[in-house]
Design a protein around this motif. Structure first.
Motif, PDB file in Angstrom:
ATOM      1  N   GLY A   1      62.937  31.649  88.842  1.00  0.00           N
ATOM      2  CA  GLY A   1      62.734  33.083  89.045  1.00  0.00           C
ATOM      3  C   GLY A   1      63.583  33.676  90.141  1.00  0.00           C
ATOM      4  N   LEU A   2      63.910  32.868  91.151  1.00  0.00           N
ATOM      5  CA  LEU A   2      64.788  33.375  92.220  1.00  0.00           C
ATOM      6  C   LEU A   2      66.258  33.226  91.861  1.00  0.00           C
ATOM      7  N   ALA A   3      66.575  32.274  91.009  1.00  0.00           N
ATOM      8  CA  ALA A   3      67.972  32.028  90.658  1.00  0.00           C
ATOM      9  C   ALA A   3      68.422  32.830  89.441  1.00  0.00           C
ATOM     10  N   GLN A   4      67.495  33.136  88.548  1.00  0.00           N
ATOM     11  CA  GLN A   4      67.853  33.818  87.303  1.00  0.00           C
ATOM     12  C   GLN A   4      66.895  34.983  87.064  1.00  0.00           C
ATOM     13  N   GLY A   5      67.453  36.156  86.985  1.00  0.00           N
ATOM     14  CA  GLY A   5      66.649  37.363  86.833  1.00  0.00           C
ATOM     15  C   GLY A   5      65.745  37.364  85.613  1.00  0.00           C
ATOM     16  N   ALA A   6      66.129  36.679  84.549  1.00  0.00           N
ATOM     17  CA  ALA A   6      65.319  36.673  83.330  1.00  0.00           C
ATOM     18  C   ALA A   6      63.946  36.040  83.556  1.00  0.00           C
ATOM     19  N   PHE A   7      63.831  35.168  84.547  1.00  0.00           N
ATOM     20  CA  PHE A   7      62.560  34.499  84.829  1.00  0.00           C
ATOM     21  C   PHE A   7      61.732  35.226  85.901  1.00  0.00           C
ATOM     22  N   ARG A   8      62.299  36.256  86.500  1.00  0.00           N
ATOM     23  CA  ARG A   8      61.613  36.946  87.595  1.00  0.00           C
ATOM     24  C   ARG A   8      60.280  37.578  87.179  1.00  0.00           C
ATOM     25  N   PRO A   9      60.174  38.185  85.987  1.00  0.00           N
ATOM     26  CA  PRO A   9      58.860  38.736  85.613  1.00  0.00           C
ATOM     27  C   PRO A   9      57.762  37.663  85.575  1.00  0.00           C
ATOM     28  N   ALA A  10      58.086  36.480  85.109  1.00  0.00           N
ATOM     29  CA  ALA A  10      57.093  35.398  85.081  1.00  0.00           C
ATOM     30  C   ALA A  10      56.742  34.963  86.500  1.00  0.00           C
ATOM     31  N   LEU A  11      57.738  34.936  87.385  1.00  0.00           N
ATOM     32  CA  LEU A  11      57.492  34.566  88.780  1.00  0.00           C
ATOM     33  C   LEU A  11      56.554  35.562  89.442  1.00  0.00           C
ATOM     34  N   PHE A  12      56.823  36.845  89.260  1.00  0.00           N
ATOM     35  CA  PHE A  12      56.002  37.879  89.901  1.00  0.00           C
ATOM     36  C   PHE A  12      54.706  38.150  89.135  1.00  0.00           C
ATOM     37  N   GLY A  13      54.601  37.654  87.909  1.00  0.00           N
ATOM     38  CA  GLY A  13      53.372  37.795  87.135  1.00  0.00           C
ATOM     39  C   GLY A  13      52.501  36.563  87.302  1.00  0.00           C
ATOM     40  N   ASP A  14      52.592  35.674  86.336  1.00  0.00           N
ATOM     41  CA  ASP A  14      51.755  34.470  86.365  1.00  0.00           C
ATOM     42  C   ASP A  14      51.976  33.631  87.613  1.00  0.00           C
ATOM     43  N   GLY A  15      53.216  33.538  88.088  1.00  0.00           N
ATOM     44  CA  GLY A  15      53.494  32.721  89.269  1.00  0.00           C
ATOM     45  C   GLY A  15      52.793  33.236  90.518  1.00  0.00           C
ATOM     46  N   ALA A  16      52.831  34.538  90.725  1.00  0.00           N
ATOM     47  CA  ALA A  16      52.181  35.117  91.909  1.00  0.00           C
ATOM     48  C   ALA A  16      50.664  35.006  91.805  1.00  0.00           C
ATOM     49  N   VAL A  17      50.118  35.222  90.619  1.00  0.00           N
ATOM     50  CA  VAL A  17      48.667  35.122  90.453  1.00  0.00           C
ATOM     51  C   VAL A  17      48.231  33.667  90.631  1.00  0.00           C
ATOM     52  N   ALA A  18      48.954  32.724  90.047  1.00  0.00           N
ATOM     53  CA  ALA A  18      48.603  31.310  90.189  1.00  0.00           C
ATOM     54  C   ALA A  18      48.671  30.881  91.653  1.00  0.00           C
ATOM     55  N   ALA A  19      49.670  31.350  92.374  1.00  0.00           N
ATOM     56  CA  ALA A  19      49.778  31.021  93.802  1.00  0.00           C
ATOM     57  C   ALA A  19      48.602  31.618  94.569  1.00  0.00           C
ATOM     58  N   ALA A  20      48.259  32.859  94.255  1.00  0.00           N
ATOM     59  CA  ALA A  20      47.135  33.514  94.937  1.00  0.00           C
ATOM     60  C   ALA A  20      45.825  32.778  94.664  1.00  0.00           C
ATOM     61  N   VAL A  21      45.605  32.378  93.422  1.00  0.00           N
ATOM     62  CA  VAL A  21      44.383  31.646  93.074  1.00  0.00           C
ATOM     63  C   VAL A  21      44.351  30.310  93.810  1.00  0.00           C
ATOM     64  N   THR A  22      45.479  29.608  93.806  1.00  0.00           N
ATOM     65  CA  THR A  22      45.557  28.307  94.468  1.00  0.00           C
ATOM     66  C   THR A  22      45.208  28.422  95.943  1.00  0.00           C
ATOM     67  N   LEU A  23      45.849  29.360  96.629  1.00  0.00           N
ATOM     68  CA  LEU A  23      45.613  29.514  98.063  1.00  0.00           C
ATOM     69  C   LEU A  23      44.222  30.050  98.348  1.00  0.00           C
ATOM     70  N   ASP A  24      43.734  30.951  97.517  1.00  0.00           N
ATOM     71  CA  ASP A  24      42.384  31.482  97.674  1.00  0.00           C
ATOM     72  C   ASP A  24      41.358  30.360  97.582  1.00  0.00           C
ATOM     73  N   ARG A  25      41.545  29.475  96.646  1.00  0.00           N
ATOM     74  CA  ARG A  25      40.621  28.337  96.485  1.00  0.00           C
ATOM     75  C   ARG A  25      40.672  27.385  97.676  1.00  0.00           C
TER      76      ARG A  25
END
Length: 132
Positions: A25-49
């Motif tokens: 997601g940081l290297a290729q713009g095509a993957f950025r929506p997934a990084l800022f979507g599912d990736g950010a939510v998964a990171a938030a859930v992980t850290l929240d837990r």
């Protein structure tokens, strides 16, 4: 799974590799929506837990914005808990390796801020459910 389909936190975590999303997601713009979507939510859930509070993550985002992802990864304990620090450090090191341009560095810091924001929304949502 289509974006409109709802998933539980467990389903999201099982289907999402935050490190891979950071790498691409940081290297290729095509993957950025997934990084800022599912990736950010998964990171938030992980850290929240793990009991991380949103302001701790917001602090790391500010450090990354000011000093860079590698600088943030080198913090001795970026989060109050050693276990959460280890998880975040792994993500930060992956992000630092993937962010080879100033734009990618900015996207990495913005992603960290997005994770903190999602964490805050989750806390607010839980708190609103407890109010009389």
């Amino acid at each position: 799974m289509p974006p409109s389909a709802s998933r539980t936190d467990d389903e999201l975590l099982a289907a999402t590799d935050v490190g891979v999303l950071l790498r691409y997601g940081l290297a290729q713009g095509a993957f950025r929506p997934a990084l800022f979507g599912d990736g950010a939510v998964a990171a938030a859930v992980t850290l929240d837990r793990m009991g991380v509070v949103p302001r701790s993550m917001a602090f790391v985002a500010k450090v990354a914005r000011a000093g860079g992802l590698a600088y943030a990864a080198a913090l001795p304990e970026p989060l109050p808990s050693p276990r959460a620090s280890a998880v975040l450090r792994d993500w930060l090191e992956t992000a630092a390796r993937a962010a080879t341009t100033p734009d990618a560095e900015r996207h990495g810091a913005r992603w960290l801020a997005a994770v903190a924001e999602i964490m805050g929304m989750r806390v607010d949502s839980r708190s609103a459910g407890r109010r009389p």
